[in-house]
Write a protein that holds these residues in place. Structure first.
Motif, PDB file in Angstrom:
ATOM      1  N   GLU A  46      16.038  10.109   8.552  1.00 60.01           N
ATOM      2  CA  GLU A  46      14.626  10.429   8.340  1.00 60.01           C
ATOM      3  C   GLU A  46      14.478  11.715   7.529  1.00 60.01           C
ATOM      4  OE1 GLU A  46      10.527  11.061  10.904  1.00 60.01           O
ATOM      5  OE2 GLU A  46      12.442  11.596  11.824  1.00 60.01           O
ATOM      6  N   VAL A  47      15.188  12.750   7.921  1.00 55.85           N
ATOM      7  CA  VAL A  47      15.122  14.025   7.199  1.00 55.85           C
ATOM      8  C   VAL A  47      15.624  13.848   5.763  1.00 55.85           C
ATOM      9  CG1 VAL A  47      16.042  16.381   7.083  1.00 55.85           C
ATOM     10  CG2 VAL A  47      15.253  15.454   9.265  1.00 55.85           C
ATOM     11  N   SER A  48      16.689  13.089   5.604  1.00 55.24           N
ATOM     12  CA  SER A  48      17.240  12.836   4.272  1.00 55.24           C
ATOM     13  C   SER A  48      16.202  12.146   3.380  1.00 55.24           C
ATOM     14  CB  SER A  48      18.503  11.983   4.397  1.00 55.24           C
ATOM     15  OG  SER A  48      18.986  11.622   3.128  1.00 55.24           O
ATOM     16  N   LEU A  49      15.503  11.161   3.923  1.00 57.44           N
ATOM     17  CA  LEU A  49      14.507  10.437   3.133  1.00 57.44           C
ATOM     18  C   LEU A  49      13.258  11.279   2.868  1.00 57.44           C
ATOM     19  CD1 LEU A  49      15.011   6.913   4.694  1.00 57.44           C
ATOM     20  CD2 LEU A  49      15.505   7.589   2.331  1.00 57.44           C
ATOM     21  N   ILE A  50      12.872  12.130   3.818  1.00 54.27           N
ATOM     22  CA  ILE A  50      11.760  13.059   3.575  1.00 54.27           C
ATOM     23  C   ILE A  50      12.097  13.938   2.380  1.00 54.27           C
ATOM     24  CG2 ILE A  50      10.585  15.109   4.493  1.00 54.27           C
ATOM     25  CD1 ILE A  50      10.709  13.689   7.270  1.00 54.27           C
ATOM     26  N   ARG A  51      13.314  14.436   2.343  1.00 55.02           N
ATOM     27  CA  ARG A  51      13.733  15.289   1.225  1.00 55.02           C
ATOM     28  C   ARG A  51      13.848  14.493  -0.072  1.00 55.02           C
ATOM     29  NH1 ARG A  51      17.565  18.544   5.151  1.00 55.02           N
ATOM     30  NH2 ARG A  51      16.218  20.349   5.494  1.00 55.02           N
ATOM     31  N   GLU A  52      14.396  13.288   0.005  1.00 51.99           N
ATOM     32  CA  GLU A  52      14.559  12.458  -1.187  1.00 51.99           C
ATOM     33  C   GLU A  52      13.200  12.120  -1.814  1.00 51.99           C
ATOM     34  OE1 GLU A  52      15.899   7.902  -2.240  1.00 51.99           O
ATOM     35  OE2 GLU A  52      16.997   8.942  -0.650  1.00 51.99           O
ATOM     36  N   TYR A  53      12.253  11.727  -0.986  1.00 56.69           N
ATOM     37  CA  TYR A  53      10.916  11.365  -1.483  1.00 56.69           C
ATOM     38  C   TYR A  53      10.019  12.582  -1.691  1.00 56.69           C
ATOM     39  CZ  TYR A  53      11.637   6.335  -0.808  1.00 56.69           C
ATOM     40  OH  TYR A  53      12.084   5.034  -0.895  1.00 56.69           O
ATOM     41  N   LYS A  54      10.474  13.752  -1.210  1.00 57.93           N
ATOM     42  CA  LYS A  54       9.722  15.008  -1.305  1.00 57.93           C
ATOM     43  C   LYS A  54       8.363  14.926  -0.600  1.00 57.93           C
ATOM     44  CE  LYS A  54      11.862  16.745  -5.539  1.00 57.93           C
ATOM     45  NZ  LYS A  54      12.890  15.823  -5.853  1.00 57.93           N
ATOM     46  N   LYS A  95       7.582   4.369   4.979  1.00 58.39           N
ATOM     47  CA  LYS A  95       6.814   5.219   4.076  1.00 58.39           C
ATOM     48  C   LYS A  95       5.374   4.721   4.099  1.00 58.39           C
ATOM     49  CE  LYS A  95       6.762   4.787  -0.478  1.00 58.39           C
ATOM     50  NZ  LYS A  95       7.039   4.834  -1.913  1.00 58.39           N
ATOM     51  N   ILE A  96       4.450   5.617   4.434  1.00 58.25           N
ATOM     52  CA  ILE A  96       3.026   5.322   4.382  1.00 58.25           C
ATOM     53  C   ILE A  96       2.495   5.901   3.074  1.00 58.25           C
ATOM     54  CG2 ILE A  96       0.767   5.715   5.462  1.00 58.25           C
ATOM     55  CD1 ILE A  96       2.610   4.134   7.302  1.00 58.25           C
ATOM     56  N   THR A  97       1.763   5.086   2.321  1.00 57.21           N
ATOM     57  CA  THR A  97       1.131   5.560   1.091  1.00 57.21           C
ATOM     58  C   THR A  97      -0.380   5.494   1.277  1.00 57.21           C
ATOM     59  OG1 THR A  97       2.986   4.721  -0.222  1.00 57.21           O
ATOM     60  CG2 THR A  97       0.972   5.264  -1.413  1.00 57.21           C
ATOM     61  N   TYR A  98      -1.037   6.619   1.037  1.00 58.53           N
ATOM     62  CA  TYR A  98      -2.482   6.748   1.187  1.00 58.53           C
ATOM     63  C   TYR A  98      -3.170   6.482  -0.151  1.00 58.53           C
ATOM     64  CZ  TYR A  98      -1.382   8.556   5.744  1.00 58.53           C
ATOM     65  OH  TYR A  98      -0.918   8.666   7.033  1.00 58.53           O
ATOM     66  N   PRO A  99      -4.487   6.250  -0.140  1.00 58.14           N
ATOM     67  CA  PRO A  99      -5.197   5.914  -1.376  1.00 58.14           C
ATOM     68  C   PRO A  99      -5.087   6.973  -2.478  1.00 58.14           C
ATOM     69  CG  PRO A  99      -6.576   5.437   0.520  1.00 58.14           C
ATOM     70  CD  PRO A  99      -5.352   6.146   1.027  1.00 58.14           C
ATOM     71  N   ASN A 100      -4.823   8.211  -2.109  1.00 57.98           N
ATOM     72  CA  ASN A 100      -4.680   9.275  -3.109  1.00 57.98           C
ATOM     73  C   ASN A 100      -3.253   9.361  -3.662  1.00 57.98           C
ATOM     74  OD1 ASN A 100      -3.361  10.345  -0.901  1.00 57.98           O
ATOM     75  ND2 ASN A 100      -4.598  12.207  -0.769  1.00 57.98           N
ATOM     76  N   GLY A 101      -2.372   8.464  -3.208  1.00 60.06           N
ATOM     77  CA  GLY A 101      -0.992   8.438  -3.680  1.00 60.06           C
ATOM     78  C   GLY A 101      -0.040   9.293  -2.873  1.00 60.06           C
ATOM     79  N   ILE A 108      11.565   1.475   4.616  1.00 66.35           N
ATOM     80  CA  ILE A 108      12.498   1.897   3.557  1.00 66.35           C
ATOM     81  C   ILE A 108      13.934   2.027   4.068  1.00 66.35           C
ATOM     82  CG2 ILE A 108      10.735   2.962   2.111  1.00 66.35           C
ATOM     83  CD1 ILE A 108      11.515   5.678   3.279  1.00 66.35           C
ATOM     84  N   TRP A 109      14.120   1.876   5.386  1.00 65.87           N
ATOM     85  CA  TRP A 109      15.464   1.914   5.975  1.00 65.87           C
ATOM     86  C   TRP A 109      15.380   1.244   7.340  1.00 65.87           C
ATOM     87  CZ3 TRP A 109      17.568   4.106  10.429  1.00 65.87           C
ATOM     88  CH2 TRP A 109      18.965   4.244  10.466  1.00 65.87           C
ATOM     89  N   GLU A 110      16.427   0.524   7.707  1.00 68.82           N
ATOM     90  CA  GLU A 110      16.460  -0.115   9.020  1.00 68.82           C
ATOM     91  C   GLU A 110      17.883  -0.176   9.545  1.00 68.82           C
ATOM     92  OE1 GLU A 110      16.487  -4.790   7.795  1.00 68.82           O
ATOM     93  OE2 GLU A 110      14.578  -3.729   7.616  1.00 68.82           O
TER      94      GLU A 110
END
Length: 95
Positions: free
Chosen positions: A71-79, A8-14, A56-58
């Motif tokens: 990957e798709v599952s986590l994209i959906r989970e994190y929205k 998961k990459i988090t940018y300065p704008n959140g 977030i997963w390995e």
């Protein structure tokens, strides 16, 4: 067998981006749409820019299909495919 990761990459704008790396390369930060991200920041903000990368997963699996499904599952989970939350363009966000 190489370690595969989803990060998961988090940018300065959140806003976030979820991606996978099948080689677990430390300096790989994904293939998010650079223009899309740049549109959210002024030129001044872009001149001093920090992002955070979290694994977030390995897995040591050889089954790439399992990695893709996760990957798709986590994209959906994190929205992260919701444009108000993240930069993933796929899978298409449905309200």
């Amino acid at each position: 067998m190489k370690l595969k990761v989803i990060y998961k990459i988090t940018y300065p704008n959140g806003k976030i981006y979820i991606g996978k790396d099948l080689t677990n390369t430390l300096n790989y930060f994904g293939s998010a749409n650079s223009e899309l991200i740049a549109n959210d920041f002024t030129w001044e903000q872009q001149k001093d820019f920090s992002i955070r990368k979290e694994v977030i997963w390995e897995s040591f699996t050889d089954n790439i299909s399992d990695v893709n499904i996760m990957e798709v599952s986590l994209i959906r989970e994190y929205k992260s495919n919701d444009p108000t939350i993240g930069y993933n363009k796929w899978p298409k966000f449905k309200k």
